[in-house]
Design an enzyme around this catalytic site. Structure first.
Site, PDB file in Angstrom:
ATOM      1  N   ASP A   1       0.861  -1.175   0.000  1.00  0.00           N
ATOM      2  CA  ASP A   1       0.000   0.000   0.000  1.00  0.00           C
ATOM      3  C   ASP A   1       0.908   1.238   0.000  1.00  0.00           C
ATOM      4  O   ASP A   1       2.147   1.126  -0.164  1.00  0.00           O
ATOM      5  CB  ASP A   1      -0.996  -0.031   1.166  1.00  0.00           C
ATOM      6  CG  ASP A   1      -0.356   0.185   2.523  1.00  0.00           C
ATOM      7  OD1 ASP A   1       0.899   0.274   2.605  1.00  0.00           O
ATOM      8  OD2 ASP A   1      -1.093   0.272   3.523  1.00  0.00           O
ATOM      9  N   HIS A   2       0.310   2.399   0.198  1.00  0.00           N
ATOM     10  CA  HIS A   2       1.091   3.642   0.172  1.00  0.00           C
ATOM     11  C   HIS A   2       2.151   3.676   1.273  1.00  0.00           C
ATOM     12  O   HIS A   2       3.238   4.205   1.077  1.00  0.00           O
ATOM     13  CB  HIS A   2       0.144   4.843   0.334  1.00  0.00           C
ATOM     14  CG  HIS A   2      -0.691   4.769   1.568  1.00  0.00           C
ATOM     15  ND1 HIS A   2      -1.756   3.876   1.681  1.00  0.00           N
ATOM     16  CD2 HIS A   2      -0.619   5.427   2.751  1.00  0.00           C
ATOM     17  CE1 HIS A   2      -2.299   4.008   2.878  1.00  0.00           C
ATOM     18  NE2 HIS A   2      -1.631   4.941   3.538  1.00  0.00           N
TER      19      HIS A   2
ATOM     20  N   CYS B   1       3.290  -3.112   3.980  1.00  0.00           N
ATOM     21  CA  CYS B   1       2.397  -2.009   4.344  1.00  0.00           C
ATOM     22  C   CYS B   1       3.039  -1.308   5.544  1.00  0.00           C
ATOM     23  O   CYS B   1       4.228  -1.519   5.807  1.00  0.00           O
ATOM     24  CB  CYS B   1       0.966  -2.478   4.598  1.00  0.00           C
ATOM     25  SG  CYS B   1       0.672  -3.510   6.053  1.00  0.00           S
ATOM     26  N   GLY B   2       2.310  -0.483   6.236  1.00  0.00           N
ATOM     27  CA  GLY B   2       2.924   0.252   7.338  1.00  0.00           C
ATOM     28  C   GLY B   2       3.481  -0.679   8.402  1.00  0.00           C
ATOM     29  O   GLY B   2       4.611  -0.525   8.872  1.00  0.00           O
ATOM     30  N   THR B   3       2.682  -1.663   8.788  1.00  0.00           N
ATOM     31  CA  THR B   3       3.091  -2.636   9.805  1.00  0.00           C
ATOM     32  C   THR B   3       3.375  -4.020   9.229  1.00  0.00           C
ATOM     33  O   THR B   3       3.939  -4.860   9.929  1.00  0.00           O
ATOM     34  CB  THR B   3       1.968  -2.812  10.840  1.00  0.00           C
ATOM     35  OG1 THR B   3       0.805  -3.294  10.137  1.00  0.00           O
ATOM     36  CG2 THR B   3       1.647  -1.507  11.545  1.00  0.00           C
ATOM     37  N   GLY B   4       2.915  -4.288   8.035  1.00  0.00           N
ATOM     38  CA  GLY B   4       2.953  -5.638   7.460  1.00  0.00           C
ATOM     39  C   GLY B   4       1.779  -6.494   7.903  1.00  0.00           C
ATOM     40  O   GLY B   4       1.578  -7.592   7.384  1.00  0.00           O
ATOM     41  N   ILE B   5       0.999  -5.998   8.848  1.00  0.00           N
ATOM     42  CA  ILE B   5      -0.068  -6.821   9.435  1.00  0.00           C
ATOM     43  C   ILE B   5      -1.276  -6.912   8.506  1.00  0.00           C
ATOM     44  O   ILE B   5      -1.713  -8.005   8.125  1.00  0.00           O
ATOM     45  CB  ILE B   5      -0.486  -6.262  10.813  1.00  0.00           C
ATOM     46  CG1 ILE B   5       0.686  -6.348  11.798  1.00  0.00           C
ATOM     47  CG2 ILE B   5      -1.695  -7.030  11.354  1.00  0.00           C
ATOM     48  CD1 ILE B   5       0.452  -5.614  13.112  1.00  0.00           C
TER      49      ILE B   5
ATOM     50  N   HIS C   1      10.345 -23.726   8.688  1.00  0.00           N
ATOM     51  CA  HIS C   1       9.269 -24.409   9.419  1.00  0.00           C
ATOM     52  C   HIS C   1       7.916 -24.319   8.707  1.00  0.00           C
ATOM     53  O   HIS C   1       7.141 -25.269   8.747  1.00  0.00           O
ATOM     54  CB  HIS C   1       9.109 -23.807  10.823  1.00  0.00           C
ATOM     55  CG  HIS C   1      10.219 -24.165  11.748  1.00  0.00           C
ATOM     56  ND1 HIS C   1      10.099 -24.122  13.118  1.00  0.00           N
ATOM     57  CD2 HIS C   1      11.499 -24.584  11.507  1.00  0.00           C
ATOM     58  CE1 HIS C   1      11.247 -24.496  13.687  1.00  0.00           C
ATOM     59  NE2 HIS C   1      12.113 -24.767  12.726  1.00  0.00           N
TER      60      HIS C   1
ATOM     61  N   ARG D   1       9.130 -33.103  10.073  1.00  0.00           N
ATOM     62  CA  ARG D   1       8.075 -32.951  11.078  1.00  0.00           C
ATOM     63  C   ARG D   1       7.134 -31.795  10.771  1.00  0.00           C
ATOM     64  O   ARG D   1       6.038 -31.713  11.331  1.00  0.00           O
ATOM     65  CB  ARG D   1       8.675 -32.773  12.471  1.00  0.00           C
ATOM     66  CG  ARG D   1       9.325 -31.421  12.714  1.00  0.00           C
ATOM     67  CD  ARG D   1       9.992 -31.371  14.094  1.00  0.00           C
ATOM     68  NE  ARG D   1      10.333 -30.027  14.513  1.00  0.00           N
ATOM     69  CZ  ARG D   1      11.425 -29.374  14.122  1.00  0.00           C
ATOM     70  NH1 ARG D   1      12.270 -29.935  13.277  1.00  0.00           N
ATOM     71  NH2 ARG D   1      11.673 -28.156  14.580  1.00  0.00           N
ATOM     72  N   HIS D   2       7.557 -30.903   9.873  1.00  0.00           N
ATOM     73  CA  HIS D   2       6.726 -29.747   9.536  1.00  0.00           C
ATOM     74  C   HIS D   2       5.698 -30.050   8.441  1.00  0.00           C
ATOM     75  O   HIS D   2       4.782 -29.262   8.221  1.00  0.00           O
ATOM     76  CB  HIS D   2       7.598 -28.581   9.076  1.00  0.00           C
ATOM     77  CG  HIS D   2       8.655 -28.203  10.071  1.00  0.00           C
ATOM     78  ND1 HIS D   2       8.354 -27.678  11.308  1.00  0.00           N
ATOM     79  CD2 HIS D   2      10.004 -28.314  10.015  1.00  0.00           C
ATOM     80  CE1 HIS D   2       9.480 -27.459  11.968  1.00  0.00           C
ATOM     81  NE2 HIS D   2      10.493 -27.841  11.209  1.00  0.00           N
TER      82      HIS D   2
HETATM   83  C1  RB5 Z   1      -1.925   2.622   6.630  1.00  0.00           C
HETATM   84  O1  RB5 Z   1      -1.999   3.792   7.364  1.00  0.00           O
HETATM   85  C2  RB5 Z   1      -1.719   1.430   7.547  1.00  0.00           C
HETATM   86  O2  RB5 Z   1      -2.842   1.235   8.347  1.00  0.00           O
HETATM   87  C3  RB5 Z   1      -1.416   0.189   6.764  1.00  0.00           C
HETATM   88  O3  RB5 Z   1      -0.305   0.416   5.973  1.00  0.00           O
HETATM   89  C4  RB5 Z   1      -1.085  -1.049   7.567  1.00  0.00           C
HETATM   90  O4  RB5 Z   1      -0.122  -0.778   8.546  1.00  0.00           O
HETATM   91  C5  RB5 Z   1      -2.220  -1.835   8.068  1.00  0.00           C
HETATM   92  O5  RB5 Z   1      -2.048  -2.935   8.611  1.00  0.00           O
END
Ligand code: RB5
Length: 149
Positions: free
Chosen positions: A11-12, A68-72, A101, A135-136
């Site tokens: 993303d941005h 992304c910002g966090t990768g989450i 793994h 094992r994986h």
């Molecule tokens: C964008 O502001 C941010 O929320 C996105 O990049 C990401 O971190 C979401 O998980």
């Protein structure tokens, strides 16, 4: 380093790191499929995680890099497809273990959280590390079926 096309998507908030990692991959002679985004203009990370999932599931790419910002958020989106095993990595060790793994086929980074050089090295290690199998194997197979089985 294993062969195959490597898709990249962000993303941005992950655009700058995605571009840097893309250039590293191209400089290493890898085939890269860029799924966007193409600027720092605000977009929605699920669109790019889903685009990655479609590229992996269709066979257009064998490996993926998400930022992304966090990768989450972007890794959650990609992992909704059972063909995807996207691992959020914060360091070189998590990138290596995601291959050994989990047989991860996609690595995700948080541009706002990880240092640039750590991300570059983590990607190199991710792509150079083989799955251990053994094992994986049964555990990874269960990921595709759903955890209740
Ligand atoms: C964008 O502001 C941010 O929320 C996105 O990049 C990401 O971190 C979401 O998980």
């Amino acid at each position: 380093m294993p062969g195959g096309t490597i898709a990249v998507a962000s993303d941005h908030a992950g655009f700058d790191l995605k571009e840097l990692l893309k250039r590293d991959l191209q400089a290493a002679g890898r085939e890269v499929l860029d799924l966007g985004t193409n600027s720092t203009e605000s977009v929605d990370y699920p669109d790019y995680g889903t685009a990655m999932a479609e590229a992996i599931a269709s066979g257009r790419a064998q490996w993926g890099v998400l930022v992304c910002g966090t990768g989450i958020g972007i890794s959650i989106a990609a992992n909704r497809n059972p063909k995807v095993r996207a691992a959020l990595a914060h360091d070189v060790t998590s990138a290596r273990l995601a291959r050994e793994h989990n047989d991860a086929n996609v690595v995700a980074f948080g541009q706002r959280l990880i240092g640039t050089e750590t991300a570059r090295e983590a990607l190199r290690v991710f792509l150079a590390t083989k799955w251990e199998g053994g094992r994986h194997a049964a555990r990874v197979a269960k990921l595709s079926k759903g955890c209740s089985q």
